[in-house]
Design a protein around this motif. Sequence first.
Motif, PDB file in Angstrom:
ATOM      1  N   LYS A  47       0.565  -1.092   0.160  1.00 33.29           N
ATOM      2  CA  LYS A  47      -0.034  -0.003  -0.010  1.00 33.29           C
ATOM      3  C   LYS A  47       0.848   1.179  -0.137  1.00 33.29           C
ATOM      4  N   LYS A 106       1.177   4.173  -2.945  1.00 37.55           N
ATOM      5  CA  LYS A 106       0.804   5.660  -2.572  1.00 37.55           C
ATOM      6  C   LYS A 106       2.038   6.456  -3.039  1.00 37.55           C
ATOM      7  N   ARG A 107       3.474   6.071  -3.154  1.00 32.37           N
ATOM      8  CA  ARG A 107       4.373   6.639  -3.586  1.00 32.37           C
ATOM      9  C   ARG A 107       4.553   6.803  -5.047  1.00 32.37           C
ATOM     10  N   GLU A 132       1.608   6.872  -6.443  1.00 30.01           N
ATOM     11  CA  GLU A 132       0.593   8.180  -7.047  1.00 30.01           C
ATOM     12  C   GLU A 132       1.110   9.422  -6.879  1.00 30.01           C
ATOM     13  N   GLN A 133       2.062   9.500  -5.709  1.00 30.58           N
ATOM     14  CA  GLN A 133       2.578  10.846  -5.426  1.00 30.58           C
ATOM     15  C   GLN A 133       3.536  11.234  -6.472  1.00 30.58           C
TER      16      GLN A 133
END
Length: 419
Positions: free
Chosen positions: A153, A157-158, A160-161
């Motif tokens: 997860k 997230k990384r 996406e960032q």
Amino acid sequence: MTATFERGLNALREQIDAPVASFFSSCVSCGLCAEACIFYRETEDPKYTPINKVEPMRKLWKREYTLFGRLGKYLGLAPQITDEELTEWETLVYDSCTMCGRCTMVCPVGNDITMMIRKMREGMSASGHGPVELMGAAVRHTDGTSPMGDLTKALLKRVEQASAVTGIEIEVDKPGVDYMLMLSSHEIASGEEMIASVAKIMDKAGKTWTISTEGFEATNVGIQLGNKDVAANLVSRIVNAAEKLGVKTVISPECGHAYQAIRWEGPNLIGREYPFEVRHIIEVLEQFRAEGKLKTNGKDDSRITFHDPCQVVRRGGVCKEPRNLLNMVASDFVETDDAGTMNWCCSGGGGVGANQRANDIQAKAFNMKKRQFEKVNPEKVVTMCAFCHSTLEDQLEANDMDEIEVLGLTEMMAEYLEE
């Protein structure tokens, strides 16, 4: 004799092959390996001599594999290895050795002392000896996706960032691409910078790439702990993920032991060749530079020096590549003494930095790097290993030298990409 100790003793016996026997037979006790070791140099304590760290294995070899040793064993005169002895040697094998390979480089008869210490760790871990931090990380990685547990997860997230920061679409689990990028848990935990940097560079170079959610963690605790079963399992995850996606090249990230594990030891650990190439991220960037696909604009005017990660430079051979790249983006690049293949370790590799028990001896060992930096007085230190990066930051702060900024080379190259 407990079952665990007997298992460790058997594991130690298994490590005594022809090369190890020749090493013990040919050692001339010259002491050069001691002078090459930061732990001996900074303490001047004879127990930290590299060859002494494998003494239990040498004793076992002499007792069971030499004529006089066997005779002594038959007569009851040859000393036995005890669990207490392994307990005593545990701190020497794990706390005061980063497996940097410097001792191996200076051995006049060509003994790979570093590999012997690695073999010594195999017996240690099998007998239940080893830092609790490394043993815990091995369990977490085996049960999850990284030494920190399940980071899937966090990875997504990384990604996406990084996509938001760069404006570049980053696809995970994409088959048929040129490159599959691995990451260390340090890089995932610290932020999206590494992923964003690679995205920008790959976009400029016109290359396709991806990250596999089934095999993204590069760190191999099995190598550091000395457990080949764990090490082989972790390598297999990467290989299976790369084969599933059909990628041409797997990129090892800025992580020293990850590079050793996947590139040099991996095929032997899993017992077969790879159907793809493995290259360090800096090797990939150097190829892009040579092909004219990596162009930069502007340079950093700060006084900059470079720290050579042991496993990538000394034991991996990636020495000229980072300097070619650094000279593209640094106008005041200065080398430290002993730079290159004989550079001194950051003091935290080989699991030492993850081993709280080793904090004091590591702090002493770092004095060698401290003097290197003081002599050239840099404003910034660049490296290409995430663990070296964090170790240097921590130790510089502990020595009131945190005005020196530590940078990763990949991120620095991305910062100066030509618009």
